[in-house]
Design an enzyme around this catalytic site. Structure first.
Site, mmCIF file in Angstrom:
data_model
loop_
_atom_site.group_PDB
_atom_site.id
_atom_site.type_symbol
_atom_site.label_atom_id
_atom_site.label_comp_id
_atom_site.label_asym_id
_atom_site.label_seq_id
_atom_site.Cartn_x
_atom_site.Cartn_y
_atom_site.Cartn_z
ATOM 1 N N GLU A 77 -32.121 16.599 8.785
ATOM 2 C CA GLU A 77 -32.858 15.345 8.530
ATOM 3 C C GLU A 77 -33.162 14.611 9.837
ATOM 4 O O GLU A 77 -32.875 13.427 9.988
ATOM 5 C CB GLU A 77 -32.090 14.457 7.561
ATOM 6 C CG GLU A 77 -31.988 15.070 6.175
ATOM 7 C CD GLU A 77 -31.408 14.152 5.114
ATOM 8 O OE1 GLU A 77 -30.749 13.166 5.472
ATOM 9 O OE2 GLU A 77 -31.621 14.422 3.923
ATOM 10 N N GLU A 108 -31.489 20.750 0.037
ATOM 11 C CA GLU A 108 -30.653 19.718 -0.587
ATOM 12 C C GLU A 108 -31.445 19.095 -1.726
ATOM 13 O O GLU A 108 -32.635 18.803 -1.560
ATOM 14 C CB GLU A 108 -30.305 18.585 0.388
ATOM 15 C CG GLU A 108 -29.317 18.958 1.460
ATOM 16 C CD GLU A 108 -28.922 17.763 2.314
ATOM 17 O OE1 GLU A 108 -28.931 16.609 1.822
ATOM 18 O OE2 GLU A 108 -28.607 17.995 3.492
HETATM 19 C C1 BG6 Z 1 -28.635 13.873 3.016
HETATM 20 C C2 BG6 Z 1 -27.675 14.429 4.010
HETATM 21 O O1 BG6 Z 1 -29.139 12.717 3.553
HETATM 22 O O2 BG6 Z 1 -28.172 13.423 1.789
HETATM 23 C C3 BG6 Z 1 -26.301 14.756 3.475
HETATM 24 O O3 BG6 Z 1 -28.207 15.541 4.682
HETATM 25 C C4 BG6 Z 1 -25.908 13.722 2.455
HETATM 26 O O4 BG6 Z 1 -25.408 14.844 4.544
HETATM 27 C C5 BG6 Z 1 -26.893 13.776 1.305
HETATM 28 O O5 BG6 Z 1 -24.605 13.850 1.985
HETATM 29 C C6 BG6 Z 1 -26.570 12.850 0.157
HETATM 30 O O6 BG6 Z 1 -26.344 11.560 0.644
HETATM 31 P P1 BG6 Z 1 -25.036 10.766 0.312
HETATM 32 O O7 BG6 Z 1 -25.110 9.578 1.130
HETATM 33 O O8 BG6 Z 1 -25.101 10.490 -1.143
HETATM 34 O O9 BG6 Z 1 -23.893 11.653 0.669
#
Ligand code: BG6
Length: 478
Positions: free
Chosen positions: A177, A376
């Site tokens: 990201e 993701e």
């Molecule tokens: C993304 C990141 O922004 O979202 C992860 O690459 C992160 O590291 C994921 O965990 C979800 O966000 P969060 O804040 O709910 O853990």
């Protein structure tokens, strides 16, 4: 019709959110190790401390102790039928300070064994080199990527990894990201720390810091891509973009143009990664502002380091309303975004928009025509473990099901070249934005919470069995 035969179904985590063992076997302190715990209920944000301080709560120090549980956890992923497992290498296990001359053998050996474990099950490791976990020493001594010497440190680290894991890792990504830092106004300057280990001081021109350090990262990424191609021609290396499309809040042309500006601001990074150069609009902006961080030779490096695929995360979408300030100093703050009344949101306010995923896949495809991997996508929620040990997380199944349907439509009807889908996160881990344990994404429940209660034991949620069917049917059975 349907997903390709070798589609990479799997899940994704990151070293700092899972491994724990923050000071074990020669590991150095990373910037994730100086981030305190936050809390969504009390709206307590995470803080960055100068060094590791006595009495502070640093959840990444413990993570879910994946460092000592990875065999058990990967076995559970294999049971679900994973074809891919995305994680990151903690830079500080390999080069504890970042500027060390020699790598730390114990750190290298840990990942050897983890990748071997994956391969025993036929699981492809998909590896991010830098996922919010740069060596803290680089922040203190060099102010992170503000200093061009960090380009060399990153490239040395990347080359060490490519050479060591050649044949074991086929899919790489450079910076997780990388574009989050473009939202430092809305989301806080800590994004500069998370991404590039840049510490912001009172009175700094944060926008200039951001464009400068991001440029150095883009150069570092391009050099790593080139090195990867030279060291292991069978590997593929991509970028990793945090993609959350921005819609205009209305058909008012001001809103429409505003949304287009927001997309440029948030996603110029992928143009550089994929096309090997900045867009004319960005160069114009740098010229108007008098930024001179692009040095002779950089353009050639960027042109020679184009990525093989686009990896991206997708959780939500945004809508923007014109607030009277597009132009030179354009930067998004909270007031530029409005609630999209067509969408529901999670308990953390993340707007749920499966169709937006299809929109994003098309947005990338229209511009870059590269293969893509969704690395993701997931639903953070408060789960309840019943007396009998079960967790009925139907809401997570619903979220993922709708997103996978949208992705399937993009493949079937829009001709998107999609390599894989590694949802976030197959096992409960520490949240990156809030530092909580209670924000859970997993198919595998980890018995541990914000109050540090629990024995870290793992168990299967309802969604575990659902995703098993998805993987085993190559996305046919949802
Ligand atoms: C993304 C990141 O922004 O979202 C992860 O690459 C992160 O590291 C994921 O965990 C979800 O966000 P969060 O804040 O709910 O853990």
């Amino acid at each position: 019709m349907g997903f390709r035969k070798d589609f990479l179904w799997g899940g994704a985590i990151a070293a700092h959110q899972a491994e724990g063992a923050w000071d074990v076997d020669g590991k150095g302190i990373s910037i994730a190790d100086v981030m305190t715990a936050g809390d969504n209920v009390t709206k307590t944000p995470r803080r960055i401390t100068r060094g590791v301080l006595e009495g502070e709560d640093y959840p990444n120090h413990l993570g879910i102790d994946f460092y000592h549980h990875y065999k058990e956890d990967i076995a559970l992923m294999a049971e679900m039928g994973f074809k891919a497992f995305r994680t990151s290498i903690a830079w500080t296990r390999i080069y504890p300070n970042g500027d060390d001359e020699e790598p730390n053998e114990a750190g290298l050996a840990f990942y050897d064994d983890m990748f071997d474990t994956c391969r025993q099950y036929g699981i492809e490791p998909v590896i991010t080199l830098s996922h919010f976990e740069m060596p803290y020493h680089l922040a203190e001594k060099y102010n992170g990527f503000m200093d061009r010497r960090c380009i060399d440190f990153f490239v040395r680290y990347a080359k060490t990894c490519f050479a060591r894991y050649k044949g074991k890792v086929k899919y790489w990504m450079t910076f997780n990201e990388i574009n989050n830092q473009a939202e430092h106004v809305r989301m806080g300057a800590h994004h500069l720390v998370q991404e590039g280990a840049v510490l912001v001081n009172e009175g700094d021109d944060v926008e200039k810091l951001m464009y400068t350090s991001a440029h150095h990262e883009l150069v570092a990424s391009a050099l790593a891509v080139k090195a990867c191609h030279e060291i292991d021609p069978d590997a593929m290396i991509g970028c990793m973009i945090g993609m959350n499309g921005v819609y205009p809040a209305s058909p008012d042309p001001h809103d429409v143009l505003n949304a287009q500006k927001a997309m440029l601001q948030k996603y110029y990074f992928v143009e550089v990664h994929a096309r090997g150069h900045y867009s004319k609009g960005m160069l114009k902006k740098f010229e108007r502002k008098g930024y001179d961080f692009i040095k002779p030779g950089d353009a050639e490096i960027l042109a020679e380091g184009k990525v093989d695929y686009i990896g991206f995360s997708y959780y939500m979408s945004f809508a923007t309303k014109f607030t009277g300030r597009f132009g030179d100093t354009y930067d998004f703050s909270e007031e530029d975004y409005v609630r999209n009344t067509y969408l529901k949101a999670s308990d953390w306010g993340w707007q749920i928009d499966p169709i937006g995923l299809r929109w994003c896949l098309n947005w990338f495809n229209d511009r870059f025509e590269l293969p893509m991997m969704i690395v993701e996508n997931g639903f953070g929620a408060y789960d309840k473990k019943e007396e009998d040990g079960t967790v009925d997380d139907q809401y997570r199944i619903d979220y993922l099901k709708e997103h996978i349907k949208a992705m399937r439509d993009a493949v079937n009807y829009d001709g998107i070249d999609l390599m894989g889908y590694t949802m976030w996160a197959p096992i409960d881990i520490v949240s990156a934005s809030t530092g909580e344990y209670d924000k859970r994404y997993g198919f595998i429940y980890v018995d541990y919470n914000n109050k540090h209660e629990g024995d870290m034991s793992r168990s299967r949620k309802k969604s575990f069995y659902w995703y098993q069917k998805v993987c085993q049917s190559n996305g046919e059975e949802l």
